[in-house]
Design an enzyme around this catalytic site. Structure first.
Site, PDB file in Angstrom:
ATOM      1  N   ASP A   1       0.857  -1.182   0.000  1.00  0.00           N
ATOM      2  CA  ASP A   1       0.000   0.000   0.000  1.00  0.00           C
ATOM      3  C   ASP A   1       0.899   1.239   0.000  1.00  0.00           C
ATOM      4  OD1 ASP A   1      -2.420   1.499   0.320  1.00  0.00           O
ATOM      5  OD2 ASP A   1      -1.890   1.792   2.406  1.00  0.00           O
TER       6      ASP A   1
ATOM      7  N   THR B   1      -3.097   5.721  -4.020  1.00  0.00           N
ATOM      8  CA  THR B   1      -1.955   6.389  -3.361  1.00  0.00           C
ATOM      9  C   THR B   1      -0.662   6.128  -4.129  1.00  0.00           C
ATOM     10  OG1 THR B   1      -1.862   4.471  -1.898  1.00  0.00           O
ATOM     11  CG2 THR B   1      -2.875   6.443  -1.029  1.00  0.00           C
TER      12      THR B   1
ATOM     13  N   ASP C   1      -9.349   0.050   1.732  1.00  0.00           N
ATOM     14  CA  ASP C   1      -9.267   0.612   0.373  1.00  0.00           C
ATOM     15  C   ASP C   1     -10.509   0.254  -0.432  1.00  0.00           C
ATOM     16  OD1 ASP C   1      -6.889   1.769   0.832  1.00  0.00           O
ATOM     17  OD2 ASP C   1      -5.710   0.598  -0.583  1.00  0.00           O
TER      18      ASP C   1
END
Length: 538
Positions: free
Chosen positions: A65, A98, A396
């Site tokens: 992530d 991201t 997410d």
């Protein structure tokens, strides 16, 4: 810093201050931004690598992530720090994309380097970038696909595209269904607009042990508490639930109070008064015949005795957030004083109350609720690390569903949208006059970094696949059609994204493009970095 003819040098800044100016500062910023984007470039797409990070305390984090990686990395360069802020802003705003935002910002800045070396002023570059941003947003708007939130097939595909790039992609179907269930359960209509508060009302409970297949979204809520008295009932069907925000014990003085007793009989009177106070509070509760009483404050032994005698199960010191979730799930109202309880405050929406033991601890389940507007997501798995990563992935996925609930539009994934924007900008750039045309078209070239990175992470011939994809998009643009081709993240081949069901939320993609280009513009306008600013005086 010369002081004119006949004078020695005049020192304005402190001699300890380090200073980078002009070209040196701008090129330093660009290389710092590119270094940050290179850290997480390999974590894009389904064939992504994981990063293992050691924190100062010796703990380990394994994740792909983007936001999580950059949060743990310790950087010293100020521009690199502002890049890391980008990932955090993206995560807070839309919860996904991201990694893409950092890669795109790094690439847009890298495209500015040759212009700076040719002595094109940063303001001209920024002007070109801003015009390109507006054009890119128009292109995205024109190729967006409207969607119905209740259409589970297409929503499932959408969440699958989000989770497919993560560690938990092995349990795709399970995770997709959980994310959809959780978000659609907490949607409420407030004055004609939808409100989705995942943070407060969709709580994730991680309990090590069991299988990942045991994960589920409860049709109700659970919390980590056991009953206050061992004799109280641990299983009730269709319970009447009362939620309190006041202590069921004798009120102590706010400040330290001393009581002087002259007669020993008064001591008994005082104790009796305390007992009467508690008895009165319990009588007010018992009058409404609840089966479960949950309070955020303490419950004294005497109150437990009275409630147990009335066959009422009690819980104490529940967190405010948990109490709010129970209220939303069961339809109860939290009451602040026992003398203000009304029949309408009692929650009747819960179908089953049960205390169960999971691992070493006892958990209270309030399940089978009628139309609950809050839920608990129960995650089981082998170890803490696995659970933490699954939780991040699920967050997410839930954010993705939330974005679509707010703005029901989709774009095609797999670098298809980026390539469409790149080809659109290359064509629109021909109409831009003067020097600004170069930075305008450079944004289009920078957009290609997403499909290029996807192909790189698959280990295929990047040049061949990207050329093929660009040719397909250009021919579709010339014919005035929508092109649905992108890079298949698993095989690295050029493939039809619509047939593969690879979708991304419109809100995420728009936010990614806006954030990356705007931050690149801001970083380009920095021409002076002064470090060693004065410390505050002791």
């Amino acid at each position: 810093m010369n002081g004119g003819p006949g004078h020695g040098p005049v020192m304005v800044l402190n001699t300890n201050t380090q200073r980078q100016t002009g070209r040196e500062a701008q090129l330093g910023n660009i290389s710092a931004a590119m270094a940050v984007s290179d850290i997480i470039r390999t974590t894009l797409g389904p064939r992504s690598m994981l990063k293992m990070l050691l924190d100062p305390m010796g703990g380990i984090v394994m994740t792909n992530d983007g936001n999580c990686i950059l949060r743990e990395v310790d950087v010293s360069h100020p521009t690199a720090k502002s890049m890391i802020e980008l990932a955090r802003a993206q995560d807070e705003e839309v919860g996904d994309g991201t990694t893409s935002v950092i890669i795109l910002a790094g690439e847009v800045l890298a495209m500015a380097e040759p212009f700076l070396r040719r002595n094109i002023h940063p303001t001209v570059i920024v002007g070109g970038y801003n015009r390109a941003l507006q054009e890119a947003l128009k292109i995205c708007e024109s190729i967006a696909i409207p969607v119905d939130v209740r259409d589970t097939a297409i929503m499932g595909k959408l969440v699958e595209s989000c989770i497919g790039t993560k560690f938990s992609s092995r349990w795709n179907e399970k995770m997709v269904q959980m994310a959809l269930d959780a978000v659609l359960r907490v949607v409420v209509d407030v004055g004609g607009r939808k409100e989705v508060d995942i943070k407060r009302y969709a709580k994730v409970e991680k309990i090590p042990g069991g299988e990942i297949d045991d994960c589920k979204v409860l049709n109700g809520v659970m919390f980590n508490k056991d009953v206050t008295h061992s004799k109280m009932r641990r299983r009730i069907e269709n319970p009447r639930i009362l939620l309190l925000d006041c202590p069921l014990e004798y009120k102590k003085g706010e400040s330290q109070t001393n009581v002087e007793i002259t007669d020993e009989a008064d001591w008994n009177v005082m104790l009796r008064m305390e007992e009467d106070y508690i008895e009165n509070m319990c009588a007010e509760i018992i009058a409404f015949k609840p089966d479960i009483v949950i309070t955020e404050k303490g419950v004294s032994d005497l109150a437990q005795h009275y409630l147990n005698k009335a066959n009422i199960t009690a819980f104490r010191r529940l967190r405010k957030t948990d109490n709010n979730r129970v209220a939303r799930a069961s339809g109860a109202t939290i009451v602040s004083r026992t003398d203000e309880i009304q029949e309408s405050d009692i929650g009747l929406g819960c179908g089953l109350f049960e205390v169960r033991k999971l691992g070493d601890e006892y958990f209270t389940f309030l399940e089978d609720c009628k139309d609950p507007k809050a839920c608990t997501i129960l995650l089981r798995g082998g170890s803490k690390d696995v659970l933490n990563e699954v939780e991040r992935n699920l967050q997410d996925a839930m954010q993705v569903v939330r974005n679509v609930v707010y703005e029901p539009k989709l774009l095609l994934g797999g670098g298809c949208t980026e390539m469409a924007v790149a080809c659109g900008l290359a064509k629109a750039g021909l109409k831009v006059e003067g020097v600004m045309q170069w930075p305008f078209q450079a944004v289009g070239e920078a957009m290609e970094v997403i499909p290029r990175t996807l192909a790189q992470n698959c280990g295929v011939s990047v040049v061949r696949q990207i050329t093929k994809l660009r040719a397909k998009h250009n021919s579709a643009l010339a014919a005035g059609e929508k092109c649905e081709f992108g890079i298949n993240g698993t095989s690295g081949e050029v493939d039809n994204m619509k047939d593969n069901g690879l979708y991304e939320p419109y809100a995420v993609k728009i936010q990614t493009i806006k954030t990356s280009i705007e931050s690149a513009c801001m970083i380009l306008r920095i021409d002076d970095i002064v470090s060693g600013s004065k410390h505050s005086k002791q």
